[in-house]
Motif scaffolding. Structure first.
Motif, PDB file in Angstrom:
ATOM      1  N   GLY A   1      83.628 -14.097  63.924  1.00  0.00           N
ATOM      2  CA  GLY A   1      82.971 -15.263  63.321  1.00  0.00           C
ATOM      3  C   GLY A   1      83.733 -15.751  62.110  1.00  0.00           C
ATOM      4  N   MET A   2      84.172 -14.836  61.257  1.00  0.00           N
ATOM      5  CA  MET A   2      84.916 -15.214  60.052  1.00  0.00           C
ATOM      6  C   MET A   2      86.287 -15.795  60.404  1.00  0.00           C
ATOM      7  N   ALA A   3      86.971 -15.203  61.367  1.00  0.00           N
ATOM      8  CA  ALA A   3      88.284 -15.707  61.784  1.00  0.00           C
ATOM      9  C   ALA A   3      88.161 -17.101  62.380  1.00  0.00           C
ATOM     10  N   THR A   4      87.122 -17.322  63.153  1.00  0.00           N
ATOM     11  CA  THR A   4      86.914 -18.634  63.775  1.00  0.00           C
ATOM     12  C   THR A   4      86.594 -19.687  62.727  1.00  0.00           C
ATOM     13  N   ARG A   5      85.740 -19.328  61.789  1.00  0.00           N
ATOM     14  CA  ARG A   5      85.388 -20.248  60.690  1.00  0.00           C
ATOM     15  C   ARG A   5      86.635 -20.606  59.875  1.00  0.00           C
ATOM     16  N   THR A   6      87.471 -19.618  59.619  1.00  0.00           N
ATOM     17  CA  THR A   6      88.705 -19.854  58.869  1.00  0.00           C
ATOM     18  C   THR A   6      89.638 -20.788  59.631  1.00  0.00           C
ATOM     19  N   TYR A   7      89.781 -20.553  60.913  1.00  0.00           N
ATOM     20  CA  TYR A   7      90.649 -21.390  61.748  1.00  0.00           C
ATOM     21  C   TYR A   7      90.206 -22.857  61.700  1.00  0.00           C
ATOM     22  N   GLU A   8      88.915 -23.081  61.835  1.00  0.00           N
ATOM     23  CA  GLU A   8      88.392 -24.452  61.815  1.00  0.00           C
ATOM     24  C   GLU A   8      88.642 -25.109  60.460  1.00  0.00           C
TER      25      GLU A   8
ATOM     26  N   SER B   1      84.039 -19.689  50.650  1.00  0.00           N
ATOM     27  CA  SER B   1      83.047 -20.089  51.654  1.00  0.00           C
ATOM     28  C   SER B   1      83.321 -19.491  53.029  1.00  0.00           C
ATOM     29  N   LEU B   2      84.560 -19.131  53.313  1.00  0.00           N
ATOM     30  CA  LEU B   2      84.898 -18.621  54.644  1.00  0.00           C
ATOM     31  C   LEU B   2      84.302 -17.246  54.902  1.00  0.00           C
ATOM     32  N   TYR B   3      83.933 -16.547  53.848  1.00  0.00           N
ATOM     33  CA  TYR B   3      83.364 -15.214  54.007  1.00  0.00           C
ATOM     34  C   TYR B   3      81.927 -15.243  54.536  1.00  0.00           C
ATOM     35  N   PHE B   4      81.255 -16.352  54.359  1.00  0.00           N
ATOM     36  CA  PHE B   4      79.821 -16.391  54.615  1.00  0.00           C
ATOM     37  C   PHE B   4      79.495 -17.457  55.656  1.00  0.00           C
TER      38      PHE B   4
END
Length: 283
Positions: free
Chosen positions: A106-113, A266-269
């Motif tokens: 989830g965190m990796a995907t959020r970061t990618y976006e 913000s990417l952590y949460f």
């Protein structure tokens, strides 16, 4: 990816779920059977921690058949990890591995976006994350944000030199700050010396003092854009960093300003990845 998470940290993940036994599997005598364990993406995502999942499975006596590496983009419905072994051991691994995948994919995907939105406006921008991750989760957290295309801003206090207002409590005015800056540069020749500023005027003052980079804290995009232009006129080599309140909702506005580095926590949460665990009896 060149990344190391020690075994004892993975053992803690197992211990949180299994301490000391799986009572249900014990009573059902599941050690009589063999089973397949697989994980399937319920939406498009960026994978993280599949290597650590392999090690957890091996610790628990399973044979890992295949998996896709951290950083791989998978599509909805794709199976990305498979293992097999005694059914009771499969149940030991089941939720420990699933928790690892849900949180860090989830965190990796959020970061990618986030990174893709930023680079749509500025292909050379750096996205970095703060050290304000959840306590006790640093190593897999850093792995997740790197998998998504970002990097850590400061893994720890020994890595970079950055002065905050809290440090300036111990400096008596601008003249003393200039002396402190000169001493810091003399004692850390290989390091850039940075300082945080929360407004345009203060940031410009610090550039004129000779700081290598200025971190603008909680400044709106218009102020950041104005600052970048003025900063480069004074010193073309100064690096401008924007931090504070930058999220996926406003990243494109900040990326348009010309700022070179975006700092965010913000990417952590956010929302966990949606992953289906599959357990099947096999011969």
């Amino acid at each position: 990816m060149s990344f190391y998470i020690p075994d004892y940290e993975l053992e803690k993940i197992i211990e949180e779920d299994v301490n000391p036994l799986d009572l249900t599997s014990q009573i059902m005598k599941l050690d009589r059977f063999n089973a397949r364990l697989a994980y399937k993406a319920r939406h498009d995502m960026v994978l993280c921690c599949t290597e650590e999942a392999e090690r957890i499975c091996k610790m628990l006596g399973l044979d890992v058949l295949s998996y896709k590496r951290t950083g791989t983009c998978v599509t909805e419905g794709e199976i990305f990890f498979e293992a097999r072994g005694r059914a009771d051991n499969v149940h030991l691994a089941w939720k420990s591995v699933l928790r690892l995948f849900e949180g860090y994919c989830g965190m990796a995907t959020r970061t990618y976006e986030f990174v893709q939105l930023a680079r749509k406006q500025n292909e050379n921008i750096n996205v970095v994350t703060t050290r304000k991750n959840l306590a006790g989760t640093k190593k897999p957290t850093i792995k997740a944000i790197v998998a998504g295309g970002a990097y850590p801003h400061r893994i720890g206090l020994s890595e970079t030199v950055l002065i905050f207002d809290e440090h300036l409590e111990f400096v008596n005015g601008d003249e003393e700050l200039k002396k402190v800056l000169n001493e810091m540069k003399a004692n850390a020749l290989e390091k850039k010396i940075g300082i945080e500023a929360d407004n345009f005027e203060t940031g410009i003052k610090y550039i004129k003092m000779g700081f290598d980079y200025i971190q603008l804290d909680k400044c709106d995009p218009k102020t950041v854009e104005k600052f970048v232009k003025a900063a480069k006129e004074i010193n073309p080599n100064v690096t401008v960093v924007a931090a504070g309140g930058i999220t996926i909702q406003n990243i494109e506005e900040y990326a348009k300003t010309g700022v070179e580095v975006i700092v965010t926590s913000s990417l952590y949460f956010g929302k966990a990845a949606d992953i289906k665990a599959i357990i099947e009896k096999i011969d």
